[in-house]
Scaffold this motif. Structure first.
Motif, PDB file in Angstrom:
ATOM      1  N   VAL A 104      70.444  44.961  32.088  1.00  0.00           N
ATOM      2  CA  VAL A 104      71.885  44.686  32.082  1.00  0.00           C
ATOM      3  C   VAL A 104      72.625  45.696  32.957  1.00  0.00           C
ATOM      4  N   GLN A 105      72.168  46.930  32.994  1.00  0.00           N
ATOM      5  CA  GLN A 105      72.792  47.925  33.866  1.00  0.00           C
ATOM      6  C   GLN A 105      72.568  47.578  35.341  1.00  0.00           C
ATOM      7  N   LEU A 131      68.061  56.881  34.524  1.00  0.00           N
ATOM      8  CA  LEU A 131      68.328  56.791  35.961  1.00  0.00           C
ATOM      9  C   LEU A 131      67.131  56.225  36.710  1.00  0.00           C
ATOM     10  N   ASP A 132      65.934  56.606  36.281  1.00  0.00           N
ATOM     11  CA  ASP A 132      64.713  56.113  36.921  1.00  0.00           C
ATOM     12  C   ASP A 132      64.377  54.682  36.527  1.00  0.00           C
ATOM     13  N   ARG A 133      64.750  54.315  35.314  1.00  0.00           N
ATOM     14  CA  ARG A 133      64.431  52.975  34.815  1.00  0.00           C
ATOM     15  C   ARG A 133      65.618  52.411  34.023  1.00  0.00           C
TER      16      ARG A 133
END
Length: 163
Positions: free
Chosen positions: A89-90, A83-85
């Motif tokens: 592609v996301q 979530l932080d990094r």
């Protein structure tokens, strides 16, 4: 049927599954390992919803027997970024609104990663060819193609910064 224990690295951590000889990797990942990022769709390799990376190869896990994964390194959507990094592609798929229901996401994401590992700057034809083994009923693929192009740009920018 007799069962056997298979061990592998799943999303960076040791994992094991008790399987029977005919069990597919998608069933083992979902059942024994509790991984929901690989989805069960067609069960014959047509849709791509079960896709994961196995030893850096894009694999439709419904077509692979779980016993063949012994000793392998497996990455599913749960192991891609944080979530932080988040993985590039996301980020690109979110920026380009490249998914709606998310069912096709494993195939699209891992096909993108696999494509860019082979062809860092693909043209639209190469992108569409790489995605052709995945079915999406929501987006019409236009935003997915844009997301792949955006991912390539992001990866190229990071590569240039590392020089």
């Amino acid at each position: 049927m007799s069962s056997e224990e298979v061990t592998f690295i799943l999303n960076g951590k040791p994992a094991r599954a008790e399987i029977d000889g005919a069990e597919t990797l998608v069933d083992s990942l979902r059942g024994s390992c509790g991984v929901a990022g690989v989805r069960v769709g067609c069960r014959n390799g047509d849709c791509g919803s079960c896709t994961a990376m196995v030893d850096d190869e894009c694999v439709k896990t419904c077509l692979m027997l779980a016993g063949r994964a012994g000793g392998a390194e497996i990455v599913t959507l749960e192991g891609l970024g944080t979530l932080d990094r988040p993985h590039p592609v996301q980020v690109a798929f979110m920026e380009q609104y490249a998914f709606q229901c998310g069912f096709c996401l494993p195939g699209m994401v891992f096909s993108t990663i696999s494509l860019l590992a082979r062809i860092p700057h693909p043209d639209e034809t190469e992108i569409r060819d790489a995605l052709s083994g995945n079915l999406c009923r929501c987006t019409g693929y236009a935003n997915i193609v844009k997301a792949v192009q955006r991912t390539a740009e992001m990866v190229a920018a990071v590569d240039q910064q590392n020089f």
